[in-house]
Design a protein around this motif. Structure first.
Motif, mmCIF file in Angstrom:
data_model
loop_
_atom_site.group_PDB
_atom_site.id
_atom_site.type_symbol
_atom_site.label_atom_id
_atom_site.label_comp_id
_atom_site.label_asym_id
_atom_site.label_seq_id
_atom_site.Cartn_x
_atom_site.Cartn_y
_atom_site.Cartn_z
ATOM 1 N N ARG A 73 15.410 -8.901 -29.351
ATOM 2 C CA ARG A 73 14.916 -10.344 -29.459
ATOM 3 C C ARG A 73 14.514 -10.892 -28.004
ATOM 4 O O ARG A 73 13.375 -11.522 -27.917
ATOM 5 N N LYS A 76 10.826 -9.575 -27.674
ATOM 6 C CA LYS A 76 9.748 -10.654 -28.411
ATOM 7 C C LYS A 76 9.720 -12.101 -27.585
ATOM 8 O O LYS A 76 8.697 -12.321 -27.469
ATOM 9 N N ASN A 79 7.594 -11.260 -24.825
ATOM 10 C CA ASN A 79 6.099 -11.518 -25.285
ATOM 11 C C ASN A 79 5.295 -12.695 -25.574
ATOM 12 O O ASN A 79 4.557 -13.029 -25.131
#
Length: 513
Positions: A73, A76, A79
């Motif tokens: 998580r 992500k 990103n």
């Protein structure tokens, strides 16, 4: 007394034994129970330790999985933050570009406004100059602008009338061309809808025999058998060194067939002598006459023609044994009949009447006598003799232009007779001249400079010439087409007309690799 004492002693001994036994068993049971309890406690301790280890392992596993989820998580989110930052930077750049373009558009608008003001000023000046010029022209010409417009309109009307007349003339010419096209279309459709065989016949027949010893029996002593056979049939019989074959030569196919059947019967029977030959020939002649009548009847039934006179039916049957330039006359007449019916249907005429005229058009070629008359006129007289309709008689007599055509069926019979006779392969002489004409047509097309290929198609009715686009222009292609048509018209003999098509094609080809 002694017995009682003994019994009491036994009872007392038994009771003491039982008590001792019970005491011993109780002690054993207590020690066994203690041992079992100790073992259970030890096993429980072992199980407790195992459960504790398992719980620790499960905890460590769950902790590891939780850390993986948290790390994923986190990655992500990182990103997404980077992507959002990139999009934000791009949006900032686009916003700057939009602002720059807005500034350029503002400048362009300002320039357009200036140019529009200049154009408006110039238009006003032009309008003033135009009015001055119109006034000057009116003074010089002595008429006003309205009068000049009226004169111009009148002149345009006259020019429009002239153009309209020319256009009407073109339309009329085009209508004539379309009429010719429709006529050719009907002829082509008629030909395509009628499928026929190409029957080529000779003037000799070959009679096969099983062995050469039969030849001697056919010749007979001092040639008497062969002389009797030739005298009875009117056929020349050639017996030479050809193995297992005898040649029958005669221009009359009926006589040739009588000789062939007679020979077959004589050889099969084995009795060959002059008296037997005459008997067999007479019998065969009668058989052939019956067969001719049967052929005539079967032909009329196949074509759906009814009410023919028996003598006309016999003549139709005789057509099977008659040929014209190698083309079987009966097959030719059947073909003409089918062509006439199809063409009459296309033109809205009576197909049965046309089919009847097509079948009988060459009836003058198979009379019993041989008068000195053209076969068309003779056929017309025979048809009149046996009460055929005037339309059919005229079609028979006029199909070679010996008499004037008076009915619509006459030109149909003439055209269909030409179609059947001139078809490539139908007749020997026509086939040779057809091939020669095709080659001459293609050679004429190849004589012009810049011509790459020339093809004669549609049985020589069209010449397609392919020219090189780099050497021949469109104007030159038109010139070649016109000159070719004129050259063919003056140098060649041909039926109908020949369409000359010059094709100039430019192709640009490249390859994507």
């Amino acid at each position: 007394m002694d017995v009682i004492s003994i019994i009491i002693g036994i009872v007392v001994g038994a009771g003491v034994g039982i008590g001792l036994t019970i005491a011993f068993l109780k002690k054993g049971i207590e020690s066994k129970s203690k041992q079992i309890i100790d073992e259970a406690k030890a096993e429980a301790e072992v199980q407790r330790k195992e459960k504790l280890l398992q719980a620790k392992e499960k905890f460590l596993q769950l902790k590891e999985e939780h850390e993986k989820i948290i790390n994923e998580r986190t990655r992500k989110v990182t990103n997404l933050e980077n992507s959002a930052k990139q999009k934000s930077d791009a949006a900032s750049k686009q916003l700057e570009e939009v602002k720059r373009k807005e500034a350029e558009i503002t400048k362009i608008k300002a320039n357009l406004s200036q140019q529009l003001e200049i154009v408006t000023t110039k238009e006003e000046e032009l309008e003033k100059n135009h009015r001055k010029q119109v006034e000057s022209l009116e003074k010089i010409a002595g008429i006003t602008a309205e009068d000049a417009k009226s004169q111009l309109v009148e002149a345009l009307k006259e020019e429009a009338k002239t153009n309209a007349l020319a256009h009407i003339k073109d339309i009329v010419e085009e209508a004539k061309i379309n009429a010719n096209k429709e006529a050719r279309k009907i002829v082509v459709q008629t030909i395509q809808r009628v499928a026929t065989e190409q029957a080529i016949e000779n003037s000799v027949s070959v009679f096969n025999i099983e062995g050469d010893e039969v030849k001697g029996r056919i010749i007979g002593r001092e040639g008497r058998n062969i002389r009797a056979l030739e005298a009875a049939t009117g056929v020349e019989i050639i017996v030479d060194d050809t193995p297992e074959a005898i040649i029958l030569s005669c221009f009359d196919p009926v006589r040739r067939e009588i000789a062939r059947l007679s020979l077959h019967q004589l050889v099969t029977d084995g009795r060959i002598h002059p008296a037997r030959i005459e008997e067999v020939v007479k019998k065969t002649q009668k058989q052939i006459e019956d067969e001719i009548i049967e052929i005539g009847k079967r032909t009329t039934i196949d074509l759906g023609i009814h009410g023919l006179h028996p003598e006309l039916i016999r003549m139709v049957g005789r057509m099977k044994y008659r040929s014209s330039y190698g083309q079987n006359l009966l097959q030719h007449s059947r073909e003409v009949a089918n062509l006439c019916a199809t063409m009459a249907s296309e033109l809205g005429l009576n197909p049965k009447l046309a089919k009847r005229a097509g079948l009988l058009h060459d009836i003058g070629k198979v009379p019993d006598e041989d008068p000195e008359l053209p076969h068309a006129i003779l056929g017309m007289k025979i048809a009149e003799k046996y009460n055929e309709k005037p339309d059919i008689c005229n079609a028979i007599g006029a199909h070679h232009d010996e008499i004037e055509m008076t009915t619509l069926i006459s030109p149909i019979v003439q055209v269909c007779d030409a179609i059947s006779g001139a078809r490539p392969g139908a007749r020997r002489e026509v086939m040779e001249s057809y091939i020669k004409r095709i080659k001459e047509l293609e050679n004429i097309g190849m004589t012009y400079p810049g011509v790459e290929q020339a093809y004669a198609i549609q049985a020589g009715r069209e010449l397609r010439v392919i020219v090189e686009s780099g050497k021949v222009t469109d104007t030159q292609a038109d010139t070649i087409s016109f000159e070719l048509a004129q050259k063919i018209q003056t140098e060649m003999t041909y039926p109908g007309q020949v369409k000359v098509t010059v094709i100039r094609e430019k192709r640009a080809v490249n390859y994507a690799k």
